[in-house]
Design an enzyme around this catalytic site. Structure first.
Site, PDB file in Angstrom:
ATOM      1  N   ASP A   1     -55.988  19.684 -43.070  1.00 52.03           N
ATOM      2  CA  ASP A   1     -54.417  20.236 -43.316  1.00 52.03           C
ATOM      3  C   ASP A   1     -53.890  20.709 -41.850  1.00 52.03           C
ATOM      4  O   ASP A   1     -52.682  20.394 -41.534  1.00 52.03           O
ATOM      5  CB  ASP A   1     -54.197  21.446 -44.353  1.00 52.03           C
ATOM      6  CG  ASP A   1     -55.425  22.427 -44.129  1.00 52.03           C
ATOM      7  OD1 ASP A   1     -55.937  22.418 -43.160  1.00 52.03           O
ATOM      8  OD2 ASP A   1     -55.453  23.324 -44.991  1.00 52.03           O
TER       9      ASP A   1
ATOM     10  N   SER B   1     -51.300  26.217 -44.768  1.00 57.08           N
ATOM     11  CA  SER B   1     -52.120  25.308 -45.796  1.00 57.08           C
ATOM     12  C   SER B   1     -51.344  24.994 -46.813  1.00 57.08           C
ATOM     13  O   SER B   1     -51.707  23.806 -47.588  1.00 57.08           O
ATOM     14  CB  SER B   1     -53.587  25.832 -46.097  1.00 57.08           C
ATOM     15  OG  SER B   1     -54.445  26.044 -45.132  1.00 57.08           O
TER      16      SER B   1
END
Ligand SMILES: *[C@@H]1O[C@H](CO)[C@@H](O)[C@H](O)[C@H]1NC(C)=O
Ligand SMILES: *[C@@H]1O[C@H](CO)[C@@H](O)[C@H](O)[C@H]1NC(C)=O
Ligand SMILES: *[C@@H]1O[C@H](CO)[C@@H](O)[C@H](O)[C@H]1NC(C)=O
Ligand SMILES: [Zn+2]
Length: 580
Positions: A386, A116
């Site tokens: 993401d 992430s």
């Protein structure tokens, strides 16, 4: 009738659904050809009417579902529909109806499957980086403090671009405000877990020169100038109050960064508010407060399924968004806001689909709320993820089968055991045993697979909380000015470029298009249009609630549902007859 008969009848009626619920379609006409011809024609008309909004975006709002892969969106959409008592597959998430969408390639420069931190760096700065790094380019490898301190390796983000253009800014997350995704907005760090000073000190002498992410948030620009910071993470800020919480990243320097943040604002002659509960948030005077910080957990904000919903508890993400918008809409030059549904990812890492999907649907409600609050002719809204996860949706469950339920296509499955629709390839659900001659899967008959803590089977065992990300593309949805620039498969870093270009900020400051002139040209693009078809554009809506096989007829002939629920009904009949 004997009262016991009634009691047992009621008990059976209650037991049967927990065995296997099959929800009915809300569209009674869907078996007719005309239903689909009308449906297609209506959607075609909408597509033909769609025009591009090419004026400058005054505001940009980015919604980021952490770990919200396409499978999660499909399953979340079904769950949303089933909560209304519908079959669910025909349901829409609010962004399903956004004007434009594309796919994003999520890889990190050094990893096929990303984390992430580097993905957030990509979609917030427009530059891809390496695994675990935030706010730095590909010259910085994970944990390389020296390289991360070189100014030429640091990247600037949409947060700074917006502030430089005089816009007010904010961030909301259900994870820690120093977690990877928000950190990528304001910090430069070679390692996302350097959220507090202790984790840097334990890293060793080479890391000491690096500043922890929490300090970057309150001391450095552009974090320091954010008007709204809402999320979890009191521990990293040295402001922990929960005595029994796990110590994950505490401060060794003894500083309380929340107090320092408040003092900093006061020294500038500005008003600030620090919030820790839902009541604090609700009682806030957002119209008269310059800076707002809300930290609703020492670690993260509690999961939606665990949250204390009283005033003394923690807020729904939708409430955080509402307050943030009240504050940011005061800005004459517009605003940038990022909202992260940060715990979709956590539910997934623990292999618990319901936890993850309830977080997803909570974020969806926040998007819906936002559409009520903003004008799409001047506000670009982007919804994306993401990265994905390794949850899959498998088998051939019947239409309307509980998305957390089981299926059994006898002809294909050689051990003749039911299995859940949602399963993982990696995760802590690995659960095979050897009976001396063959590998045995758990027999899920009678197991409540819909529970928030149920962990479906996984192919590869991982340590707790370590189910992995998935590497396939994620979707990006957009509505408002320049939404049409999402139109094919893009690099994830392209998202920052579209947001920057739409608002004429950062690298695109000279794009110089006029703001929306509020003529009616784009009227039909507005969200009111979406609103008319809120549930889906079925012309007959007759939700009837979940229906159980054996209790009534259903047009969907579900073999496993008939079997499992059938046994219960049979048992009930036998008992009832005996009592009679
Ligand atoms: C192992 O399980 C299989 C399938 O249930 C069964 O056919 C077999 O007899 C079992 N073997 C032993 C040794 O229990
Ligand atoms: C494995 O399956 C058994 C039932 O067969 C269940 O009791 C146990 O909780 C499962 N363990 C895991 C890690 O899922
Ligand atoms: C699974 O469990 C159910 C209920 O205990 C039982 O009826 C069924 O035979 C079991 N299936 C197998 C393949 O062992
Ligand atoms: Zn993750």
């Amino acid at each position: 009738m004997h009262p016991l008969v009634v009691v047992i009848g009621v008990v059976c009626a209650l037991v049967a659904p927990s065995t296997q619920v099959v929800f009915p379609s809300p569209n009674p006409r869907e078996t007719e050809t005309s239903f689909w011809m009308d449906h297609g024609r209506r959607e075609l008309n909408e597509a033909l009417q769609q025009t591009q909004i090419t004026n400058k975006a005054k505001n940009v709002i980015l919604f980021l579902g952490d770990g919200m892969g396409i499978t999660a969106m499909t399953a979340g959409r079904i769950m949303k529909g089933q909560k209304k008592g519908h079959s669910g597959e025909e349901e829409s998430l609010v962004w399903d109806r956004f004007s434009n969408m594309g796919l994003l390639k999520t890889y990190n420069l050094d990893r096929q499957v990303p984390d992430s931190a580097a993905t957030a760096t990509a979609f917030l700065s427009g530059v891809k980086g390496n695994y675990m790094t935030v706010g730095v380019n590909g010259n910085v490898k994970s944990r390389d403090c020296a390289a991360s301190l070189k100014e030429e390796n640091q990247v600037s983000t949409i947060l700074k671009w917006a502030q430089d253009a005089g816009k007010e800014t904010g961030v909301i997350t259900t994870a820690q405000v120093t977690h990877a995704t928000p950190a990528a907005l304001y910090a430069h760090s070679p390692y996302r877990y350097w959220q507090c000073d202790t984790s840097i000190m334990t890293e060793g002498p080479d890391a000491i020169a690096c500043k922890d992410i929490a300090r970057q948030l309150v001391e450095d620009e552009p974090g320091r100038s954010m008007k709204v910071v809402l999320g979890g993470g009191r521990q990293e800020m040295g402001a922990g109050i929960e005595a029994d919480v796990k110590k994950k990243c505490e401060r060794s320097d003894g500083r309380n960064l929340v107090t320092e943040w408040q003092q900093d604002k006061a020294s500038q002659g500005k008003t600030s508010a620090y919030l820790t509960t839902t009541d604090d948030l609700r009682n806030l005077n957002a119209e008269n407060t310059d800076y707002i910080m809300g930290l609703f957990g020492d670690l993260h904000v509690p999961y939606e399924v665990d949250r204390d919903t009283s005033g003394a508890g923690t807020p729904h993400i939708k409430e955080m968004v509402k307050v943030a918008l009240r504050r940011l809409k005061r800005s004459d030059n517009g605003f940038f806001l990022m909202v992260e549904g940060g715990r979709i990812d956590h539910g997934m890492h623990h292999g618990k689909p319901r936890r993850a999907l309830e977080e997803l649907v909570a974020m969806e409600e926040a998007v819906r709320e936002t559409l009520e609050e903003v004008d799409l002719r001047e506000t670009l809204i982007v919804v994306t993820a993401d990265h994905s996860h390794v949850m899959t949706m498998n088998g051939y469950p019947d239409r309307g089968n509980d998305i957390f339920g089981v299926t059994l296509n006898e002809n294909d499955v050689s051990d003749h055991l039911p299995y859940t629709t949602l399963m993982f390839t990696t995760g802590e659900g690995f659960n095979y045993t050897w009976n001396g001659s063959e590998v045995i899967r758990p027999n899920l008959t009678g197991v409540d697979t819909t529970h928030k803590d149920f962990v479906p089977l996984a192919a590869v065992p991982t340590y707790p909380g370590s189910e992995t990300h998935g590497g396939e593309d994620v979707a990006v949805f957009a509505n408002g000015p320049m939404a049409h620039l999402f139109h094919r498969v893009h690099e994830q870093s392209y998202v920052a470029h579209v947001m920057g270009y739409a608002a004429c900020i950062g690298p695109y400051t000279d794009c110089d298009r006029p703001l929306n002139d509020h003529r009616t040209r784009y009227k039909h693009i507005g969200h009111h249009n979406d609103h008319d078809h809120d549930d889906d554009d079925d012309d007959e809506r007759k939700g009837k609630g979940g229906k159980v096989y054996g209790k009534g007829s259903s047009r969907y002939n579900g073999a496993p549902a008939v079997k499992s629920a059938g046994f219960v009904v049979l048992w009930c009949l036998v008992v009832l007859m005996k009592m009679w």
